[in-house]
Design a protein around this motif. Sequence first.
Motif, PDB file in Angstrom:
ATOM      1  N   ASN A 216       0.818  -1.218   0.000  1.00 26.81           N
ATOM      2  CA  ASN A 216       0.000   0.000   0.000  1.00 26.81           C
ATOM      3  C   ASN A 216       0.848   1.263   0.000  1.00 26.81           C
ATOM      4  O   ASN A 216       0.329   2.365   0.128  1.00 26.81           O
ATOM      5  CB  ASN A 216      -0.936   0.003   1.220  1.00 26.81           C
ATOM      6  CG  ASN A 216      -1.900  -1.157   1.205  1.00 26.81           C
ATOM      7  OD1 ASN A 216      -2.502  -1.466   0.179  1.00 26.81           O
ATOM      8  ND2 ASN A 216      -2.043  -1.822   2.347  1.00 26.81           N
ATOM      9  N   ASN A 217       2.155   1.111  -0.108  1.00 27.68           N
ATOM     10  CA  ASN A 217       3.116   2.214  -0.116  1.00 27.68           C
ATOM     11  C   ASN A 217       3.275   2.884   1.242  1.00 27.68           C
ATOM     12  O   ASN A 217       3.662   4.059   1.333  1.00 27.68           O
ATOM     13  CB  ASN A 217       2.772   3.277  -1.170  1.00 27.68           C
ATOM     14  CG  ASN A 217       4.002   3.931  -1.750  1.00 27.68           C
ATOM     15  OD1 ASN A 217       5.002   3.273  -2.020  1.00 27.68           O
ATOM     16  ND2 ASN A 217       3.948   5.245  -1.955  1.00 27.68           N
ATOM     17  N   ASP A 218       3.029   2.139   2.302  1.00 22.11           N
ATOM     18  CA  ASP A 218       3.241   2.632   3.659  1.00 22.11           C
ATOM     19  C   ASP A 218       4.542   2.057   4.216  1.00 22.11           C
ATOM     20  O   ASP A 218       4.871   0.883   3.966  1.00 22.11           O
ATOM     21  CB  ASP A 218       2.087   2.219   4.580  1.00 22.11           C
ATOM     22  CG  ASP A 218       0.808   2.976   4.286  1.00 22.11           C
ATOM     23  OD1 ASP A 218       0.890   4.187   4.005  1.00 22.11           O
ATOM     24  OD2 ASP A 218      -0.271   2.355   4.320  1.00 22.11           O
ATOM     25  N   LEU A 219       5.277   2.872   4.963  1.00 19.56           N
ATOM     26  CA  LEU A 219       6.481   2.393   5.638  1.00 19.56           C
ATOM     27  C   LEU A 219       6.032   1.478   6.768  1.00 19.56           C
ATOM     28  O   LEU A 219       5.527   1.926   7.797  1.00 19.56           O
ATOM     29  CB  LEU A 219       7.302   3.561   6.178  1.00 19.56           C
ATOM     30  CG  LEU A 219       8.602   3.190   6.885  1.00 19.56           C
ATOM     31  CD1 LEU A 219       9.581   2.528   5.918  1.00 19.56           C
ATOM     32  CD2 LEU A 219       9.248   4.431   7.512  1.00 19.56           C
ATOM     33  N   ALA A 220       6.216   0.170   6.581  1.00 21.45           N
ATOM     34  CA  ALA A 220       5.687  -0.812   7.523  1.00 21.45           C
ATOM     35  C   ALA A 220       6.715  -1.271   8.541  1.00 21.45           C
ATOM     36  O   ALA A 220       6.343  -1.834   9.578  1.00 21.45           O
ATOM     37  CB  ALA A 220       5.157  -2.027   6.751  1.00 21.45           C
TER      38      ALA A 220
END
Length: 504
Positions: A216-220
């Motif tokens: 989702n293009n989130d820094l996980a």
Amino acid sequence: MDVEIVGRLLSTLPADDDHPYRTGPWRPQTTEWKADDLTVVEVEIPTDLDGVYLRNTENPLHPAIKNYHPFDGDSMIHVVGFRDGKAFYRNRFVRTDGLLAENEAGHALWAGMMEMPDWAIREDGWGSRRRMKDASSTDVIVHRGTALTSFWQCGDLYRLNPYTADTLGIEDWNGKFPYHWGVSAHTKVDEATGELLFFNYSKEAPYMKYGVVDENNDLAHYVDIPLPGPRLPHDMAFTENYAILNDLPMFWDPAGLEHGIHAPRFFRDIPSRFAVIPRRGQTSEIKWFEADPTYVLHFVNAYEDGDEIVMDGFYQGEPEPQRKAKTFEEKVFSYLALDNLQTRLHRWRFNLSTGAVKEEPLSEQITEFGMINGSLGGRRHRYVYAATGKPGWFLFNGLVKHDLETGREEQVSFGEGVYGSETSMAPRVGSTSEDDGYLVTLTTDMNEDASYCLVFDAARVSDGPVCKLQLPERISSGTHSTWASGEELRRWRDAEDPAAAVGL
């Protein structure tokens, strides 16, 4: 071929420039082109070749403050798109903050690789040592349908339209990434999960960090990888469940750092160390493995085999070449030639149960810049497509297909005076095997003062190109590239002309 000039940037390089890496095959461009229906010079464009090939390279606009190094040049992206038996070409400068500032000033503002940071005119800047320009001219990948360019010594990631190469801005992963350290050149995309893996490094403790960006293009995930001191890692590898980072014995001489001198040195009595960490693991879960001292510029791939992690990359037999040189520049440039570095395909095995390390050479052939079928990233692979180098120069004069099961090697020479780019593997539409597809590269032909896009059948490389397309201008020799299939790209089939696709 339908050709249009869409832009030019002002260069202040001297008309009588004699720098070896700003002339000849490395002569930079200033013109940005839009070319549709590329002229087919030989054979025909395969109808089952569908997607875009992108290549990044250094393309300087201004003289250095004092000493220019090839890695200092501004980023230019070249795009060749294939669809329905037709091809188009675009090239654009990446509008980094550094390029825009120097373009406005009309000269260099930051120190390059062969310059002291204190020589920089501006006190801000990028890079693990700081006061450098973020040229974003090293690597290019595609993640979630958007192209990303990067800087070899840590900088911002720049988002690009993969059809037009137009700059869309800095990628900050939905505003959640602390960009103080930047991102190193070689981020990795796992096509199976949609995740992007990356690392960065600094002169500040803990000296390295590692992160994961989700589908989702989130820094996980973002954790420390503590090192004994400042290091100069360039690449990483990953498997289905692990990331592999490195602490190699080529780094800035600590004695020089005390005086502000950033001089890399190879410490032959220090082992290579590799950090294996679960892809979303914590610092406490790192397992370290020691191996023979070397430096590795690029890893090819890694995968899991029972209790072992198998990793392939290019072992340097001479990370610090001892070559006689008349000038400082000649000595520095000796570090770029593959034959001087003695780069050969190599395999490491890390046993997660016993901690044992096994390593072996996979080829006697000097090659580097290896690529695989991207769908096998983190999974077992058989074939590696790598570049050969012109002796004494940082120029690719051919390619080799390494078969790691049989040991067979197929080699192709581009010909005297012709130099290529990192060659990407493009699986054909409906491909059924690992080498069922095409190899795509761009060439700089000094004999014809022209550039071409060459397409090879990946299963029969030694047969020569199955297609040769002419580009509108002779381009500068370059390095890193990537392939993105049409199914990965947004709106690829929505527009009659795929180069006009929008909606990123």
